[in-house]
Design an enzyme around this catalytic site. Sequence first.
Site, PDB file in Angstrom:
ATOM      1  N   CYS A 190       0.821  -1.214   0.000  1.00 30.15           N
ATOM      2  CA  CYS A 190       0.000   0.000   0.000  1.00 30.15           C
ATOM      3  C   CYS A 190       0.861   1.272   0.000  1.00 30.15           C
ATOM      4  CB  CYS A 190      -0.970  -0.043   1.183  1.00 30.15           C
ATOM      5  SG  CYS A 190      -2.412   1.004   0.927  1.00 30.15           S
ATOM      6  N   HIS A 213      -3.923  -5.842   1.544  1.00 29.42           N
ATOM      7  CA  HIS A 213      -3.857  -6.061   2.982  1.00 29.42           C
ATOM      8  C   HIS A 213      -4.508  -7.407   3.253  1.00 29.42           C
ATOM      9  CE1 HIS A 213      -2.690  -1.922   3.779  1.00 29.42           C
ATOM     10  NE2 HIS A 213      -3.591  -1.544   2.907  1.00 29.42           N
TER      11      HIS A 213
END
Lengths: 464, 247
Positions: B92, B194
Amino acid sequence: MIHAVSALRLAGAVAAAKAVAGATRVLRLGGGTVLPGRVARWLFPRVLEELTGALDPVVVVSGTNGKTTTARLVARALEVAGLKTVSNRAGANLQAGLVASVALASDLCGRPRAQAAVFEVDEATLPAVLPVLRPRVLVLTNLFRDQLDRYAEVERVAEGWRRAFARLGPTAVVCYNADDPQVADVARLAPAGLPFGIEDVSAGQGALEEAADVRFCYRCGVAYRYSVVFLSHAGHYACPVCGWSRPAPCVRAETVRLVGTSGAEVLLRWDGEGFVVRSGLPGLYNVYNLVASAAACRALGLPADVWRRAAESVRPAFGRGERLTWNGVALRILLVKNPAGFNEVLRLVVSEQPRSLLLAINDRTADGRDVSWLWDVDFERLQGLEAHVTVSGLRAEDMALRLKYAGWPEDRTTVERDLARALRRARDRTPAGGALFCLPTYTAMLELRRVLFRWGVVAPFWED
Amino acid sequence: MDLVLVHLFPDLLNLYGDRGNLVTLRERARRRGIHVVVKEVRLEDDLPADGDLYVLGGGEDRQQALVARALQQHAGTLRAAVAGGAVVLAVCGGYQLLGHGYRAAEGQQLPGLGLLDVTTEHPGHRARRLVGNVVARCTLPGVGSLVGFENHGGRTRLGPGVQPLARVRVGFGNNGHDGTEGAWCGTVFGTYLHGPVLPKNPRLADHLLTLALRRRHGDVRLQPLDDRWEEAAHLAAAARAGLRLRR
Ligand SMILES: [Zn+2]
């Protein structure tokens, strides 16, 4: 004659909300707080402002954890003081839920059948409803990481709060948690602040938890230094660069004695006065709720004794440790919503040394759709516990995997997706007279409630 | 055998349970009898040059800006480590900083490390965030499907110097348009996933471990582990995304 038109529209909106609520109850759609509120707002957008205009005082409680219990404590104190008080139900803390709660507690002309109001408000919704509710007292409990897929970031919620203070009335008092550095920093912008906190360093845990979300000074961008940590990032802190530190709390817990899952004994100091309160609410997180509600009562000008009587009469609600008995087993249901709350619940559970645990993890919107947060919970803390863990819910497999990587033995873990079956299996692992601890996420808790209702263990609707 | 894991800015880039990736790498190495040393790097620390595997997570906007500045000071060390065969996994926000740069929602430009030929732009707070469950087909041999959860405002475009890490089956991926998810080049890997990404994608975890061990220990082949629970979580995550997978 604007008022006549408004009154007519208001009455229409209230009637519609009541009708929809009645219909959802008859049709057994359950909950029944969101749809009536939506309908009423659609018919009359100013419905919340009109319905709450006559209520005084209005208290608003917001923050990541502790909203429901803190709001219940304040509402109980107002009732003890003789004021009929309206509140929204746990979880119904977005705009529609607020509207429905007040509409259902009003007569058909839109006159509330209460004098005072205590609302728990979702932390991201707070900026939008503050100018509408115009509370006399605003209570800010804490800011922890929550359902990240909804709000993305704690920082953004804090920004919203900063802007919202500009719209508070000039006489509004903001009761805030001095031990949460981000909340305390935000509260510096409040017109009138009343800090609360815990003084008893022996209730602390020394260092920041591994999973605590570290907070950084708003001005310097440097991590705060702590002399004591109570839970997650709440404690006694100071910025090593600019020197800004925890404000001295006006309402504070001077000594704290936790009595496992049965409650806590707190020596509370309020101005010069000090008195002991024996609460049936367990865990350090509930001590924060007690102190927060005491601060709100002081801001409202209620006598300390009124608060104490209220605090001692509030029992844990369903999902907050309510004591249930089922087939010779003591059932303790403790809602888990986010890493900070889960860590506190684990600490409480481990102190009771149970033999059987049920973890029920769902990933619906109200639970948080991203289950990554399970990896920020210190399940390593379970090591050494002589227990069997049953995992359930839509994300049972994720939970089981997290336990495996926390070093929990696979042969003491059972995966059972179906919650009713999981509950039975977890009970079979509980010795007679022992306690079964159930730790569900929000929608898993509602499901658990329905199962237990079907089996006749609990009453159908939530009352306090 | 030994392995040096370097966790960059665990206090700043630890949003979304990303520490689970480190736990997974550490445990999967230990189960194979490999001695693991974990080094945590904080803002004021020097970056160890001897890491076999460097891990970066994602952070909130403010934290990410702090990290972007700090990373510039470590750019030389990290580039040298990668040139020497070290592996990098970035998730991310960390992934965005491995590229050429990141243009934030307010127009502010954060410099990147240029370790991956990717560029990221945030189209502004009015654009929708790309949020939800992801199932994707990994381009690395033997890895198969990847599952995870994405949550990002930034849109990442891949240059000719990288391969996508995966092709999206469910979800948005790098930018919501070209069907790619993440990027890799040599031993540097970036992803938006994630979940965290490694526990439920044990084959990807082992791919990274193998590459990292080969840096100093020759042609390492990892012995298989009992991954029943990992695979069960993988399949359950895919099912929540609406896909019935077979592995
Ligand atoms: Zn400072």
